[in-house]
Every structure is written in C-alpha cells, then in structure tokens.
Scaffold this active site. Structure first.
Site, PDB file in Angstrom:
ATOM      1  N   GLU A  89     -82.122 -47.292 -17.667  1.00 50.58           N
ATOM      2  CA  GLU A  89     -81.483 -45.922 -17.797  1.00 50.58           C
ATOM      3  C   GLU A  89     -82.602 -44.882 -18.109  1.00 50.58           C
ATOM      4  OE1 GLU A  89     -78.010 -46.102 -19.870  1.00 50.58           O
ATOM      5  OE2 GLU A  89     -76.810 -47.214 -18.306  1.00 50.58           O
ATOM      6  N   CYS A 100     -76.586 -50.517  -4.260  1.00 49.02           N
ATOM      7  CA  CYS A 100     -77.309 -51.836  -4.163  1.00 49.02           C
ATOM      8  C   CYS A 100     -76.862 -52.699  -3.096  1.00 49.02           C
ATOM      9  CB  CYS A 100     -76.917 -52.487  -5.651  1.00 49.02           C
ATOM     10  SG  CYS A 100     -77.661 -51.904  -7.221  1.00 49.02           S
ATOM     11  N   GLU A 137     -79.886 -54.719 -10.060  1.00 46.66           N
ATOM     12  CA  GLU A 137     -80.002 -55.530  -8.679  1.00 46.66           C
ATOM     13  C   GLU A 137     -81.246 -54.917  -7.850  1.00 46.66           C
ATOM     14  OE1 GLU A 137     -77.483 -54.241  -9.977  1.00 46.66           O
ATOM     15  OE2 GLU A 137     -75.580 -55.040  -9.303  1.00 46.66           O
TER      16      GLU A 137
HETATM   17  N1  THU Z   1     -75.403 -50.597 -12.831  1.00 44.01           N
HETATM   18  C1  THU Z   1     -76.135 -51.671 -12.489  1.00 44.01           C
HETATM   19  O1  THU Z   1     -77.062 -51.944 -12.942  1.00 44.01           O
HETATM   20  N2  THU Z   1     -75.800 -52.555 -11.302  1.00 44.01           N
HETATM   21  C2  THU Z   1     -74.719 -51.984 -10.488  1.00 44.01           C
HETATM   22  O2  THU Z   1     -74.292 -52.460  -9.535  1.00 44.01           O
HETATM   23  C3  THU Z   1     -73.487 -51.037 -11.223  1.00 44.01           C
HETATM   24  C4  THU Z   1     -74.062 -50.224 -12.208  1.00 44.01           C
HETATM   25  C5  THU Z   1     -75.774 -50.016 -14.256  1.00 44.01           C
HETATM   26  C6  THU Z   1     -76.081 -48.603 -13.783  1.00 44.01           C
HETATM   27  C7  THU Z   1     -75.924 -47.817 -15.202  1.00 44.01           C
HETATM   28  O3  THU Z   1     -77.338 -48.324 -15.817  1.00 44.01           O
HETATM   29  C8  THU Z   1     -74.767 -48.887 -16.070  1.00 44.01           C
HETATM   30  O4  THU Z   1     -74.704 -49.884 -14.935  1.00 44.01           O
HETATM   31  C9  THU Z   1     -73.644 -47.821 -15.983  1.00 44.01           C
HETATM   32  O5  THU Z   1     -73.321 -47.699 -14.772  1.00 44.01           O
END
Ligand code: THU
Length: 160
Positions: free
Chosen positions: A64, A115, A75
């Site tokens: 993040e 993704c 992913e």
């Molecule tokens: N997130 C993922 O890493 N993969 C996904 O397919 C859905 C969301 C992460 C993005 C963000 O850092 C957190 O989950 C909340 O959305």
C-alpha cells in the site's frame, strides 16, 4: 434478441486439508507471503503464490501507499515478478489468501477485477490454463480450473 446464459464452474473444499499436497504447499507459501504484506492503511493483508512448471514458487503480497491508488494488490505484485524473472516458464497454479486485523476472514477472498484482467493476459499468452485457489484466513478454499472461469467475456488482444 436472445438471452444467453453464461455459466462458470468452481470447486469448493471445506478446508486446506482437502487440497492436493501440491496445492496445499502452495497455499502455505501464500500464507507465509501474506505476513510481509505492507498494508498499514487497510490492515487487510493478502498473499499470493504461483507455482511454475519447473517447480519454482514465486510469491507476492499487497503493497500500500499513502497515495492510495499507488498501492498494488498481491496478485499483481506476484505475477509481475513471475513475468519479469521467469518469462518463459508456464504457470501451473496460483494460491491466494487474505486476512484482516478487524475480523477473522472466513470466506474465500476472490481476486479483484483488475487482477483478474491482468492475470488473464498471462493465461492467454501461455495457452494453458492456470488453476486458481483462494481462501480467507480460515475455512473453505475455492478452486477454479482456469483464470477465465473468473472472468467470462474477457477483454483480450483479439480486439486490438
Ligand atoms: N487486495 C489485494 O491484494 N488483492 C485483491 O485481489 C483485492 C485487494 C489488497 C489491496 C489493498 O491493499 C487491500 O487489499 C484492501 O483493498
């Protein structure tokens, strides 16, 4: 005018213990990778692990950023590692897991739409299906035989 019904297919496992040893091992790598996620804003940690045709496992986790849209999903962090480091190896399987600091995530956490689009590019490129396994922190695991089971009517290079 006609209505067309599009069906998709998933397999639901009651727990990690029901998976094949290869899929279970891969999910355990995703669980391990999740621990290093950098998710100070959402507190939602995601881990992803890819199994390549030569047995190599490549992992990733969400990263993040204070400028929120600059962050990235687990992913895509992982698939871009695969594509940049092992561009000629086929991908066999992907395992995804997620957990929140707010509550225990009991339902399988599916990959987001962006993704799915990104991952579908690589499945189409390699011309072989990628098995996808996803779960929450505990509980059921969902499997699809192909990325495209998660993204019917995909956009691909044939439109360009
Ligand atoms: N997130 C993922 O890493 N993969 C996904 O397919 C859905 C969301 C992460 C993005 C963000 O850092 C957190 O989950 C909340 O959305």
């Amino acid at each position: 005018m006609k209505k067309v019904e599009i069906k998709t297919k998933i397999t639901v496992f009651d727990s990690l213990e029901e998976l094949s040893s290869s899929a279970k091992n891969l999910m355990n790598k995703a669980i391990e990778a999740k621990k290093s996620a950098y998710a100070p804003y959402s507190k939602f940690k995601v881990g992803a692990a890819f199994l390549l045709e030569d047995g190599t496992i490549v992992t990733g986790n969400n990263q993040e950023n204070a400028a929120y849209p600059s962050g990235m999903c687990a992913e895509r962090v992982a698939i871009w590692k695969v594509s940049s480091e092992y561009p000629h190896l086929k991908i066999l399987k992907l395992a995804i897991t997620a957990s929140s600091s707010a509550q225990i995530t009991r339902e399988p956490v599916a990959p987001c739409g962006a993704c799915r689009q990104t991952l579908s590019e690589y499945e189409l490129k390699q011309k072989d299906e990628i098995e996808v396994y996803f779960m929450g922190e505990v509980g059921k695991v969902i499997k699809t035989d192909s990325l495209l089971d998660l993204l019917p009517i995909a956009f691909d290079k044939s439109f360009l």
